[in-house]
Enzyme design. Sequence first.
Site, PDB file in Angstrom:
ATOM      1  CE  LYS A 191      56.295 -54.425 -82.632  1.00 13.80           C
ATOM      2  NZ  LYS A 191      56.545 -53.141 -83.258  1.00 13.80           N
ATOM      3  CG  HIS A 237      32.621 -53.903 -96.602  1.00 13.83           C
ATOM      4  ND1 HIS A 237      32.628 -53.007 -97.643  1.00 13.83           N
ATOM      5  CD2 HIS A 237      31.606 -54.776 -96.864  1.00 13.83           C
ATOM      6  CE1 HIS A 237      31.644 -53.296 -98.481  1.00 13.83           C
ATOM      7  NE2 HIS A 237      31.019 -54.381 -98.041  1.00 13.83           N
ATOM      8  CB  SER A 241      74.181 -53.822-121.378  1.00 18.36           C
ATOM      9  OG  SER A 241      74.745 -54.503-122.464  1.00 18.36           O
ATOM     10  CB  SER A 261      61.759 -53.643 -82.199  1.00 17.83           C
ATOM     11  OG  SER A 261      62.099 -52.345 -81.775  1.00 17.83           O
ATOM     12  CE1 TYR A 292      68.163 -54.247-129.744  1.00 16.37           C
ATOM     13  CE2 TYR A 292      69.467 -52.522-130.788  1.00 16.37           C
ATOM     14  CZ  TYR A 292      69.172 -53.305-129.678  1.00 16.37           C
ATOM     15  OH  TYR A 292      69.877 -53.133-128.523  1.00 16.37           O
ATOM     16  CD  GLU A 334      55.759 -55.362 -91.722  1.00 12.94           C
ATOM     17  OE1 GLU A 334      55.413 -54.228 -91.445  1.00 12.94           O
ATOM     18  OE2 GLU A 334      56.597 -55.991 -91.042  1.00 12.94           O
ATOM     19  CG  ASN A 360      58.224 -56.013 -85.750  1.00 12.27           C
ATOM     20  OD1 ASN A 360      57.215 -55.905 -85.058  1.00 12.27           O
ATOM     21  ND2 ASN A 360      59.297 -55.256 -85.577  1.00 12.27           N
ATOM     22  CD  GLN A 419      72.416 -52.089-123.826  1.00 17.69           C
ATOM     23  OE1 GLN A 419      72.876 -52.482-124.890  1.00 17.69           O
ATOM     24  NE2 GLN A 419      73.049 -51.204-123.075  1.00 17.69           N
TER      25      GLN A 419
END
Length: 475
Positions: free
Chosen positions: A291, A164, A31, A285, A325, A298, A293, A330
């Site tokens: 564009k 809505h 790890s 873009s 444990y 997002e 964006n 881990q």
Amino acid sequence: MTGPGREKNKKLWGGRFSGSSSDITERLSASIDFDRRLYRHDIRGSIAHAEMLNRIGILNNEELDSIVRGLIEIEAEIDGGIFVFSSSLEDIHMNIESSLTERIGEAGKKLHTARSRNDQIALDMRLYLRDETEEIKKLLRGLIELITEMAGSNIDAVMPGYTHLQVAQPVRFSHHILAYCWMFMRDMGRLLSAGEACMGLPLGSGALAGVNYDSDREYLKTRLGFSRVIPNSMDAVSDRDFILDFLYFASVLGMHLSRLCEEIVLWSTTEFAYIRLADNVTTGSSIMPQKRNPDLAELIRGKSGRLFGNLFSLFTVLKGLPMTYNRDMQEDKESLFDSVDTVKLSLEGICEMLSSVELNKERMRESIYKNFSTATDLADYLARKGVPFRKSHEITGEIVRHCEEKKLDFFRLTLDELRGFSDVFAEDAVEVLSPAASTERKKSSGSTSTEEIGKQLKHIRKWLDEMDSSPGTDS
Ligand code: ARG
């Protein structure tokens, strides 16, 4: 020589084994690639543990001094990027311990007395999360303050409120964004309680049953800034609720951020055009030259997905584990680290984006003259004059239908036209149609009137001041 040296592949638990680990065992076990980020906390815990061992007579002063010096040296090397980690030493604990022994000799081998990696990792994770909680607290507070400032300085902006995603009633922009402040304030509550869940000291629990030494857990508690000692050693090494608490906080926050980002995306479209984002937070873009964006919004919206995923990943890891444990645990780390990073990144991103927002108040104002946004006000007008609300609702509905059929502008109906539907309408009825004045007609507490928004702002500013004066979870 830095890091684990000649004996670097020697397992610290190797005594009872005659054969060596297979490659796949090592690869699955390791790890170190991700838990190395716990090194400061691991060293902080080890220094306190060594001091405690010295107090109960297990380490003499020289041994303690060399352990502390060795650990500080290791920390500096890791800080400086020159420490050599070894994946066959599995994790951060054994990489540090092995390197310590290599540097200082026999004293290093005594450090793990009265301790197991099980209470050690339970400690490291809590120390780590306590620190991160403090960082995130500052970022979240910053966001709440920023929204409060935006609300305070744009109180004049009126926009359509939606249900809505259809125009419903006019609201003040400040009211709309302050709704997010309340969400984020609740998130702060969840964050603080996740921080509080990290305040129990697990060290001294050993592998599971406690240790055969009179460990001074009160000393460790105070030295490491915990507020209590965990009373059950088995719970101490197997509890990961504090991580779930954080991951849940992160998920709810992510969901709130995602909703706000959705609005930013929507509001910055040509069709809505309520806001404009600055160049530094928009992207172009590769094919369409025109564009701009809202990628940041997002991405933050999209990143909520991994926050939910991390919560469920850990739930799934933990759900079938018997006491105490199990190595499955881990797997708590990458989920937590990813959520910590994602939350910090998202909070920084949203603040940068919101600071750059330019409001198009004129455009917002135009939009309130849509979809009969004051129809409810007109129905209430009749109700105030004694017409039962259900009846006034029906009359107003007929007026709306009439306007639609005859292509009439609802907001410019004359008194004569209104009286064609009910003779209760009087001179003051025409004024009720005006969307610009609609917000100020709201009288209930918590409404979108300037006065009520003023109360919200006062409440939130007081909350911010109190946050500043309250102590953190870390002392
Ligand atoms: N790297 C381990 C973890 O993250 C540390 C504890 C290992 N304990 C054990 N008995 N193998 O959970």
